[in-house]
Design a protein around this motif. Structure first.
Motif, PDB file in Angstrom:
ATOM      1  N   ARG A 138      15.768  -2.536  17.002  1.00  0.00           N
ATOM      2  CA  ARG A 138      15.384  -3.634  16.100  1.00  0.00           C
ATOM      3  C   ARG A 138      15.969  -3.392  14.704  1.00  0.00           C
ATOM      4  NH1 ARG A 138      10.825  -5.026  14.496  1.00  0.00           N
ATOM      5  NH2 ARG A 138      10.828  -7.234  14.864  1.00  0.00           N
ATOM      6  N   ALA A 139      15.909  -2.160  14.245  1.00  0.00           N
ATOM      7  CA  ALA A 139      16.424  -1.859  12.896  1.00  0.00           C
ATOM      8  C   ALA A 139      17.918  -2.161  12.827  1.00  0.00           C
ATOM      9  CB  ALA A 139      16.150  -0.396  12.555  1.00  0.00           C
ATOM     10  N   LYS A 140      18.636  -1.828  13.888  1.00  0.00           N
ATOM     11  CA  LYS A 140      20.087  -2.097  13.911  1.00  0.00           C
ATOM     12  C   LYS A 140      20.358  -3.597  13.890  1.00  0.00           C
ATOM     13  CE  LYS A 140      22.297   1.929  15.923  1.00  0.00           C
ATOM     14  NZ  LYS A 140      21.261   2.948  15.882  1.00  0.00           N
ATOM     15  N   ILE A 141      19.548  -4.344  14.609  1.00  0.00           N
ATOM     16  CA  ILE A 141      19.741  -5.803  14.663  1.00  0.00           C
ATOM     17  C   ILE A 141      19.426  -6.415  13.289  1.00  0.00           C
ATOM     18  CG2 ILE A 141      18.855  -7.939  15.691  1.00  0.00           C
ATOM     19  CD1 ILE A 141      18.441  -6.271  18.312  1.00  0.00           C
ATOM     20  N   GLU A 146      21.434  -8.872   8.318  1.00  0.00           N
ATOM     21  CA  GLU A 146      21.576  -8.840   6.855  1.00  0.00           C
ATOM     22  C   GLU A 146      23.046  -8.822   6.464  1.00  0.00           C
ATOM     23  OE1 GLU A 146      17.359  -6.777   5.679  1.00  0.00           O
ATOM     24  OE2 GLU A 146      19.193  -5.614   5.317  1.00  0.00           O
ATOM     25  N   ALA A 147      23.814  -7.967   7.147  1.00  0.00           N
ATOM     26  CA  ALA A 147      25.246  -7.858   6.834  1.00  0.00           C
ATOM     27  C   ALA A 147      25.959  -9.186   7.091  1.00  0.00           C
ATOM     28  CB  ALA A 147      25.875  -6.741   7.670  1.00  0.00           C
ATOM     29  N   GLY A 148      25.505  -9.926   8.093  1.00  0.00           N
ATOM     30  CA  GLY A 148      26.151 -11.193   8.432  1.00  0.00           C
ATOM     31  C   GLY A 148      25.560 -12.387   7.701  1.00  0.00           C
ATOM     32  N   GLY A 149      24.567 -12.132   6.870  1.00  0.00           N
ATOM     33  CA  GLY A 149      23.948 -13.230   6.120  1.00  0.00           C
ATOM     34  C   GLY A 149      23.149 -14.183   7.004  1.00  0.00           C
ATOM     35  N   VAL A 150      22.626 -13.655   8.123  1.00  0.00           N
ATOM     36  CA  VAL A 150      21.828 -14.490   9.025  1.00  0.00           C
ATOM     37  C   VAL A 150      20.342 -14.250   8.757  1.00  0.00           C
ATOM     38  CG1 VAL A 150      21.243 -14.994  11.437  1.00  0.00           C
ATOM     39  CG2 VAL A 150      23.594 -14.398  10.823  1.00  0.00           C
ATOM     40  N   GLU A 151      19.629 -15.331   8.484  1.00  0.00           N
ATOM     41  CA  GLU A 151      18.190 -15.194   8.246  1.00  0.00           C
ATOM     42  C   GLU A 151      17.483 -14.958   9.581  1.00  0.00           C
ATOM     43  OE1 GLU A 151      14.513 -17.637   6.269  1.00  0.00           O
ATOM     44  OE2 GLU A 151      16.484 -18.607   6.376  1.00  0.00           O
ATOM     45  N   LEU A 152      16.690 -13.900   9.625  1.00  0.00           N
ATOM     46  CA  LEU A 152      16.076 -13.477  10.886  1.00  0.00           C
ATOM     47  C   LEU A 152      14.571 -13.400  10.685  1.00  0.00           C
ATOM     48  CD1 LEU A 152      17.078 -12.343  13.658  1.00  0.00           C
ATOM     49  CD2 LEU A 152      17.037 -10.078  12.621  1.00  0.00           C
ATOM     50  N   LYS A 235      24.698 -18.068  15.144  1.00  0.00           N
ATOM     51  CA  LYS A 235      24.064 -17.014  14.333  1.00  0.00           C
ATOM     52  C   LYS A 235      23.874 -15.739  15.165  1.00  0.00           C
ATOM     53  CE  LYS A 235      21.269 -20.409  11.816  1.00  0.00           C
ATOM     54  NZ  LYS A 235      19.874 -20.848  11.614  1.00  0.00           N
ATOM     55  N   VAL A 236      23.466 -15.917  16.400  1.00  0.00           N
ATOM     56  CA  VAL A 236      23.265 -14.749  17.269  1.00  0.00           C
ATOM     57  C   VAL A 236      24.583 -14.010  17.474  1.00  0.00           C
ATOM     58  CG1 VAL A 236      22.826 -14.125  19.692  1.00  0.00           C
ATOM     59  CG2 VAL A 236      21.168 -15.494  18.442  1.00  0.00           C
ATOM     60  N   MET A 237      25.662 -14.757  17.689  1.00  0.00           N
ATOM     61  CA  MET A 237      26.954 -14.102  17.906  1.00  0.00           C
ATOM     62  C   MET A 237      27.414 -13.364  16.653  1.00  0.00           C
ATOM     63  SD  MET A 237      27.313 -14.439  20.981  1.00  0.00           S
ATOM     64  CE  MET A 237      28.851 -13.564  21.156  1.00  0.00           C
ATOM     65  N   GLU A 238      27.075 -13.924  15.486  1.00  0.00           N
ATOM     66  CA  GLU A 238      27.386 -13.244  14.225  1.00  0.00           C
ATOM     67  C   GLU A 238      26.687 -11.872  14.194  1.00  0.00           C
ATOM     68  OE1 GLU A 238      29.376 -14.471  11.775  1.00  0.00           O
ATOM     69  OE2 GLU A 238      29.085 -12.621  10.646  1.00  0.00           O
ATOM     70  N   ILE A 239      25.440 -11.847  14.615  1.00  0.00           N
ATOM     71  CA  ILE A 239      24.680 -10.583  14.635  1.00  0.00           C
ATOM     72  C   ILE A 239      25.285  -9.611  15.655  1.00  0.00           C
ATOM     73  CG2 ILE A 239      22.439  -9.536  15.146  1.00  0.00           C
ATOM     74  CD1 ILE A 239      21.137 -12.152  14.148  1.00  0.00           C
ATOM     75  N   ILE A 240      25.508 -10.134  16.862  1.00  0.00           N
ATOM     76  CA  ILE A 240      25.986  -9.271  17.958  1.00  0.00           C
ATOM     77  C   ILE A 240      27.336  -8.632  17.605  1.00  0.00           C
ATOM     78  CG2 ILE A 240      26.782  -9.284  20.374  1.00  0.00           C
ATOM     79  CD1 ILE A 240      23.782  -9.668  20.139  1.00  0.00           C
ATOM     80  N   THR A 241      28.231  -9.414  17.052  1.00  0.00           N
ATOM     81  CA  THR A 241      29.563  -8.857  16.780  1.00  0.00           C
ATOM     82  C   THR A 241      29.515  -7.827  15.649  1.00  0.00           C
ATOM     83  OG1 THR A 241      30.006 -10.845  15.489  1.00  0.00           O
ATOM     84  CG2 THR A 241      31.002 -10.732  17.650  1.00  0.00           C
ATOM     85  N   ARG A 242      28.451  -7.843  14.839  1.00  0.00           N
ATOM     86  CA  ARG A 242      28.333  -6.864  13.756  1.00  0.00           C
ATOM     87  C   ARG A 242      27.546  -5.624  14.160  1.00  0.00           C
ATOM     88  NH1 ARG A 242      29.586  -8.630   8.517  1.00  0.00           N
ATOM     89  NH2 ARG A 242      30.258 -10.788   8.565  1.00  0.00           N
TER      90      ARG A 242
END
Ligand code: HPA
Length: 243
Positions: A138-141, A146-152, A235-242
């Protein structure tokens, strides 16, 4: 060996951007998983991908062989699993298009093969499950978002219903009284089986509709679900690729 896996949910029967290197049809002592395991590269990493509902989205939530899916990934050497899910939003603010990293689960499913620990010749084990999701994963996600600017939204409670029908408005009121903030049909027993198998597991969910009776009380319609899947999916793909 690839240690990371994605289990794709509704809207993720294919993983756009995954460069598939090979696919493997596997069998497990629990039967066959939802489809062949796809091995490939996404962003900087190697992933194993498995669409939960099958490649053609033909397996209903209660018919998914969750044990075979988790066992197949375990046998492939996977140690960390992210389960993607399309969900309904219950809590105010969890509106369509939002991405949610739940931190708790309430399981309302029934009749699903939900444990590896029921073989007649093995000792019963009771896994620790107070915190159902892996804190390090969870911490990694959260960091990747945050790095991708996606509000979670990372404090949600995921109510897992049996399906395949959607809920009644009164059922959603009850889930809210129970403390649930999102509702879906596939989060369990997947999370518990991953814990039994000793794997790190987290769910990454996209809110695709207001839960039954919410959001003005209109019917849940498949066209808007598809639109919201697209918005949340990016947004999910932005997170996954990072990650
Ligand atoms: N309820 C249950 N499962 C779902 C929903 C819902 O409203 N939306 C997407 N999966």
């Amino acid at each position: 060996m690839t240690s990371l896996a994605l289990i794709g949910g509704t809207g993720f029967d294919r993983l756009v951007g995954l460069e598939v290197a090979r696919q493997e049809a596997v069998k497990t002592p629990y039967g066959e998983p939802s489809g062949p395991l796809l091995f490939g590269r996404l962003g900087e990493r190697e992933w194993v991908f498995l669409p939960r509902h099958g490649a053609g989205h033909t397996i209903a939530p209660h018919q998914i062989n969750y044990r075979a899916n988790i066992r197949a990934l375990k046998d492939a050497g996977v140690t960390r699993v992210i389960g993607l899910a399309a969900v309904g939003g219950i809590a105010a603010g969890l509106t369509p298009g939002r991405v949610v990293l739940p931190e708790q689960i309430i399981d309302y499913t029934w009749g699903r093969a939900h444990t590896f620990f029921d073989s007649p010749d093995a000792a019963v084990k009771h896994i620790e499950f107070a915190q159902p999701y892996s804190a390090p994963l969870r911490a990694k996600i959260i960091a990747a978002a945050e790095a991708g600017g996606v509000e979670l939204a990372s404090e949600a409670v995921y109510a897992v219903t049996q399906g395949p029908r959607l809920e009644t408005a009164a059922e959603i009121d009850r889930l809210e009284r129970d403390g649930a903030s999102i509702v879906g049909m596939t989060g369990m027993p997947e999370a518990a089986l991953a814990r039994e198998a000793g794997m790190d597991y987290a769910t990454l969910a996209i809110v695709v509709n207001p839960a039954a009776g919410r959001g003005g009380g209109g019917e849940i319609n498949m066209e808007t679900i598809a639109e919201n899947l697209e918005v949340g999916g990016a947004k999910v793909m932005e997170i996954i690729t990072r990650l």
